[in-house]
Design a protein around this motif. Structure first.
Motif, PDB file in Angstrom:
ATOM      1  N   ASP A 169       2.612  10.973  -7.378  1.00 27.30           N
ATOM      2  CA  ASP A 169       2.256   9.659  -7.932  1.00 27.30           C
ATOM      3  C   ASP A 169       3.478   9.103  -8.664  1.00 27.30           C
ATOM      4  O   ASP A 169       3.656   9.303  -9.871  1.00 27.30           O
ATOM      5  N   VAL A 186       0.879  -1.167   0.000  1.00 25.39           N
ATOM      6  CA  VAL A 186       0.000   0.000   0.000  1.00 25.39           C
ATOM      7  C   VAL A 186       0.917   1.218   0.000  1.00 25.39           C
ATOM      8  O   VAL A 186       1.673   1.434   0.951  1.00 25.39           O
ATOM      9  N   THR A 233       0.450  -3.843  -5.863  1.00 26.51           N
ATOM     10  CA  THR A 233       0.605  -2.519  -5.271  1.00 26.51           C
ATOM     11  C   THR A 233      -0.669  -1.727  -5.495  1.00 26.51           C
ATOM     12  O   THR A 233      -1.362  -1.903  -6.503  1.00 26.51           O
ATOM     13  N   THR A 234      -0.987  -0.862  -4.539  1.00 21.15           N
ATOM     14  CA  THR A 234      -2.105   0.064  -4.696  1.00 21.15           C
ATOM     15  C   THR A 234      -1.611   1.465  -4.388  1.00 21.15           C
ATOM     16  O   THR A 234      -0.857   1.679  -3.441  1.00 21.15           O
ATOM     17  N   GLY A 235      -2.051   2.413  -5.214  1.00 23.59           N
ATOM     18  CA  GLY A 235      -1.719   3.808  -4.980  1.00 23.59           C
ATOM     19  C   GLY A 235      -0.535   4.300  -5.790  1.00 23.59           C
ATOM     20  O   GLY A 235       0.354   3.536  -6.174  1.00 23.59           O
ATOM     21  N   ASN A 269      -8.531  -1.305   0.864  1.00 20.33           N
ATOM     22  CA  ASN A 269      -8.205  -2.313  -0.145  1.00 20.33           C
ATOM     23  C   ASN A 269      -7.685  -3.624   0.430  1.00 20.33           C
ATOM     24  O   ASN A 269      -7.788  -4.667  -0.221  1.00 20.33           O
ATOM     25  N   ASP A 291      -7.182   3.023   4.557  1.00 18.95           N
ATOM     26  CA  ASP A 291      -7.109   2.001   3.515  1.00 18.95           C
ATOM     27  C   ASP A 291      -8.373   1.154   3.506  1.00 18.95           C
ATOM     28  O   ASP A 291      -8.874   0.749   4.554  1.00 18.95           O
ATOM     29  N   GLY A 331      -5.176   3.233  -6.238  1.00 23.42           N
ATOM     30  CA  GLY A 331      -5.459   3.257  -4.809  1.00 23.42           C
ATOM     31  C   GLY A 331      -6.917   3.517  -4.498  1.00 23.42           C
ATOM     32  O   GLY A 331      -7.399   3.146  -3.423  1.00 23.42           O
ATOM     33  N   GLY A 344       1.568   5.244  -0.201  1.00 22.14           N
ATOM     34  CA  GLY A 344       0.972   6.573  -0.098  1.00 22.14           C
ATOM     35  C   GLY A 344       1.195   7.232   1.245  1.00 22.14           C
ATOM     36  O   GLY A 344       0.897   6.642   2.289  1.00 22.14           O
ATOM     37  N   THR A 397       4.705   5.724  -8.237  1.00 21.15           N
ATOM     38  CA  THR A 397       4.829   4.261  -8.196  1.00 21.15           C
ATOM     39  C   THR A 397       5.304   3.695  -9.528  1.00 21.15           C
ATOM     40  O   THR A 397       6.204   2.849  -9.575  1.00 21.15           O
TER      41      THR A 397
END
Length: 253
Positions: free
Chosen positions: A80, A12, A70-72, A26, A24, A150, A14, A82
Motif C-alpha cells: 500500500d 485505479v 485514485t483508488t487503492g 469503482n 474493479d 479501493g 493495484g 499510494t
C-alpha cells in the motif's frame, strides 16, 4: 457561451486488479456520480503498485485534468504505497497527519495502533482529510488529487462525503433509442453523419442481446438536453428508414 465543464481522471492502483485477482467495482460508480455533478470522467488508467509508475502518472494527469481521483493502495500493508508516492509526486514530506493520527489512535485499544496502522495516518504534508462513515481510516486530498480507498463500500462512502464539496458544471444528460433487429453495420454510416452535426455530444452505439431479441441501442450524452433530444430524433428517423421499429430509451434488462 457557458464555461466548459471540469474534467476528471481516475487512477485505479493495484497489482490485484491488473492480475485479475480483483475485479474493479469503482469505475462505474464514479463515472455515474461525477457525471451527475457535471464532471465528466474523461480517462481511467489501471496501474501497478510500482512507485515510479504511480509518481509519474499522478504528475502527468494532475496537469491535464481538473480533478484526479485514485483508488487503492492506502491500507496498512507493504504494497500500500499510494500515499507516499503522492507525497513524492508533489515533492512534500510523507509524515503523520495530526488529525488522522489522533482519530485512529483513539479508535484502538492500548497498543493496537501499531506501525502498520500508523501508515494509514501518514500522508503528504498539507493534505486535508476525506472522511467516510464506514472506517476510521480517512482518504485525503492534496492539490487536485483525491486519494480514496479501493474497497468499494469504503470508496463510495468517501465519495458521498466528498461530492458536495466538488465544483461541477452543467449536468451530463443522456437520451437513447433502441431497436430489435438493428445491426451496427446497417446504421454506422448514418450515425457518422449525426455525430458530425452534433460534435458537442458523445454519440454511442451499443449492441444488446436479450431473450426477446438482439439489437442496438444508440445513446447521446452531453450537457444540452435539447441537443441530445434532437440528435436522438435524427437517429430515430434513421432507424425507421431501415425498416426497424425505434423504441425510445434503453432496452429493458
Amino acid at each position: 457561451m457557458s464555461a466548459p465543464n471540469p474534467t476528471a481522471c481516475l487512477l485505479v492502483i493495484g497489482n490485484e486488479v491488473l492480475s485479475g485477482r480483483t475485479q474493479d467495482a469503482n469505475i462505474r460508480f464514479l463515472a455515474i456520480g461525477l457525471g451527475e455533478l457535471g464532471i465528466p470522467l474523461r480517462e481511467v488508467r489501471i496501474i501497478p503498485d510500482v512507485a515510479q509508475t504511480i509518481i509519474d502518472t499522478v504528475n502527468e494527469v494532475r496537469a491535464k485534468f481538473t480533478y484526479v481521483f485514485t483508488t487503492g493502495g492506502i491500507g496498512p500493508t507493504h504494497d500500500d504505497i499510494t500515499s507516499e508516492c503522492v507525497a513524492a509526486a508533489f515533492g512534500v514530506p510523507w509524515e503523520p497527519h495530526p488529525e488522522a493520527w489522533a482519530r485512529m489512535e483513539r479508535s484502538y485499544p492500548p497498543g493496537g495502533f501499531n506501525a502498520a496502522r500508523q501508515r494509514m495516518a501518514t500522508m503528504p504534508r498539507g493534505a486535508t482529510l476525506i472522511d467516510n462513515a464506514l472506517s476510521v481510516a480517512p482518504g485525503f486530498q492534496i492539490g487536485n488529487v483525491y486519494v480514496m480507498a479501493g474497497v468499494p463500500r469504503v470508496m463510495q462512502s468517501m465519495f458521498e462525503w466528498l461530492a458536495p464539496k466538488l465544483q461541477g458544471g452543467a449536468k451530463v444528460v443522456s437520451r437513447a433509442v433502441h431497436a430489435i433487429g438493428l445491426a451496427e453495420g446497417l446504421i454506422a454510416e448514418g450515425l457518422t453523419g449525426v455525430q458530425a452535426r452534433y460534435p458537442d455530444l458523445d454519440l454511442g452505439s451499443y449492441p444488446f442481446y436479450r431473450p426477446s431479441g438482439n439489437g442496438v441501442s444508440i445513446v447521446a450524452k452531453g450537457t444540452d438536453a435539447a441537443r441530445a433530444e434532437a440528435a436522438i430524433a435524427e437517429v430515430t428517423t434513421l432507424i425507421a428508414g431501415l425498416d426497424r421499429t425505434p423504441v425510445q430509451g434503453e432496452p429493458p434488462e
